[in-house]
Every structure is written in C-alpha cells, then in structure tokens.
Design a protein around this motif. Structure first.
Motif, PDB file in Angstrom:
ATOM      1  N   SER A 107       9.333  -2.653 -10.690  1.00 26.90           N
ATOM      2  CA  SER A 107       9.719  -2.902  -9.308  1.00 26.90           C
ATOM      3  C   SER A 107       8.894  -4.043  -8.708  1.00 26.90           C
ATOM      4  O   SER A 107       7.788  -4.351  -9.168  1.00 26.90           O
ATOM      5  N   VAL A 108       9.450  -4.626  -7.678  1.00 29.20           N
ATOM      6  CA  VAL A 108       8.762  -5.703  -6.979  1.00 29.20           C
ATOM      7  C   VAL A 108       7.504  -5.166  -6.300  1.00 29.20           C
ATOM      8  O   VAL A 108       6.478  -5.852  -6.249  1.00 29.20           O
ATOM      9  N   LEU A 109       7.576  -3.952  -5.820  1.00 30.78           N
ATOM     10  CA  LEU A 109       6.422  -3.343  -5.162  1.00 30.78           C
ATOM     11  C   LEU A 109       5.248  -3.190  -6.136  1.00 30.78           C
ATOM     12  O   LEU A 109       4.105  -3.483  -5.784  1.00 30.78           O
ATOM     13  N   ARG A 110       5.532  -2.770  -7.358  1.00 32.77           N
ATOM     14  CA  ARG A 110       4.458  -2.604  -8.338  1.00 32.77           C
ATOM     15  C   ARG A 110       3.816  -3.942  -8.687  1.00 32.77           C
ATOM     16  O   ARG A 110       2.592  -4.048  -8.755  1.00 32.77           O
ATOM     17  N   SER A 111       4.621  -4.966  -8.908  1.00 32.86           N
ATOM     18  CA  SER A 111       4.043  -6.266  -9.254  1.00 32.86           C
ATOM     19  C   SER A 111       3.271  -6.854  -8.078  1.00 32.86           C
ATOM     20  O   SER A 111       2.227  -7.478  -8.266  1.00 32.86           O
ATOM     21  N   THR A 112       3.748  -6.619  -6.863  1.00 36.35           N
ATOM     22  CA  THR A 112       3.039  -7.114  -5.676  1.00 36.35           C
ATOM     23  C   THR A 112       1.709  -6.406  -5.490  1.00 36.35           C
ATOM     24  O   THR A 112       0.677  -7.052  -5.265  1.00 36.35           O
ATOM     25  N   VAL A 113       1.725  -5.087  -5.595  1.00 34.42           N
ATOM     26  CA  VAL A 113       0.493  -4.314  -5.395  1.00 34.42           C
ATOM     27  C   VAL A 113      -0.526  -4.629  -6.476  1.00 34.42           C
ATOM     28  O   VAL A 113      -1.708  -4.848  -6.186  1.00 34.42           O
ATOM     29  N   LEU A 114      -0.094  -4.686  -7.722  1.00 31.56           N
ATOM     30  CA  LEU A 114      -1.035  -4.984  -8.803  1.00 31.56           C
ATOM     31  C   LEU A 114      -1.595  -6.401  -8.674  1.00 31.56           C
ATOM     32  O   LEU A 114      -2.787  -6.630  -8.890  1.00 31.56           O
ATOM     33  N   GLY A 115      -0.740  -7.359  -8.295  1.00 35.96           N
ATOM     34  CA  GLY A 115      -1.218  -8.717  -8.073  1.00 35.96           C
ATOM     35  C   GLY A 115      -2.226  -8.787  -6.939  1.00 35.96           C
ATOM     36  O   GLY A 115      -3.252  -9.465  -7.046  1.00 35.96           O
ATOM     37  N   LEU A 116      -1.953  -8.088  -5.848  1.00 38.32           N
ATOM     38  CA  LEU A 116      -2.882  -8.095  -4.715  1.00 38.32           C
ATOM     39  C   LEU A 116      -4.202  -7.412  -5.045  1.00 38.32           C
ATOM     40  O   LEU A 116      -5.269  -7.875  -4.626  1.00 38.32           O
TER      41      LEU A 116
END
Length: 135
Positions: A107-116
C-alpha cells in the motif's frame, strides 16, 4: 611620510578563477550508490521471473536519478547549514526507501510511513554527525 595605499600583487590585477577538481570519491560514491540502487530496484520488480526490458529501464533510470541527486547534494552540502543539510540527507533517504518499498506492490501508506521513519532516523543521525564534527 606618505606611503602608497595599494601594494601591487604578484599576479597583477587579474582575478584567477580557481578550478574545481572533484576527487575520485566525489564521483565514485554517488555512482556506486546509483548502481546498487538501480540493481536492487530492478531485482524487486523482477519478482523471481525472467528479466524484461522494462525492469532494466526502471533500474537504469532510478539508479541514474539517485546518483545525480547524491552528486548534487555532495556538491552543495557545504553551503548549507547543518540543520538543512541533515534534512536534505533525510529527505533523499526517505524518498529512496519509499520508492523501493512502493515497488513491492504494497500500500501507499506502508511505503510512505516506512520512508518517513527511515528518513527521520537518517535526519537524526546525520544531524548528530554534523553537529559533533562542526568546525
């Protein structure tokens, strides 16, 4: 006892531009990071199947983009204050990790959170290094 106000210099009035030479590490480090990043991006998209032209192009473009951004950041980092320099390294790391995670079809949320999260850790670590090794 009058003296002359301006002393002549050896080079005359010519202003010499200092040539900027990049060390081998200034080229090798971004190039190595770009190659590793590109290979890993293509490997993630391969997903165990045979390699395709699209995967090769993805690897080349993503690796070249990261190498170019790393080289530019390495050139301008000394002109930035330590807080902004740490934020630049954290942002670059966050974008790179977020992009790699997004290639895994999560999901986009997972990639965003992990990147942040990884970017925030990089920001803190690089700020610590820049703060403790200040001139």
């Amino acid at each position: 006892m009058a003296t002359h106000a301006a002393m002549p210099t050896r080079g005359g009035s010519r202003v010499r531009a200092r040539a900027r030479h990049h060390s081998p590490l200034a080229w090798a480090l971004p190039l190595t990071l770009g190659v590793i990043f590109g290979f890993y991006a293509a490997f993630i998209r391969r997903d165990g199947g045979p390699s395709t032209g699209g995967q090769v192009v993805l690897g080349l473009v993503s690796g070249a983009a990261l190498a170019a951004l790393c080289f530019v950041l390495g050139r301008i980092q000394h002109a930035l204050p330590r807080e902004l320099r740490a934020a630049a390294y954290g942002g670059l790391t966050a974008c790179a990790i977020g992009f790699l995670v997004s290639l895994t079809d999560t999901s986009v949320l997972r990639s965003t959170v992990l990147g942040l999260v990884v970017g925030a850790v990089m920001l803190c670590a690089s700020f610590y290094v820049f703060y403790t090794r200040e001139d």
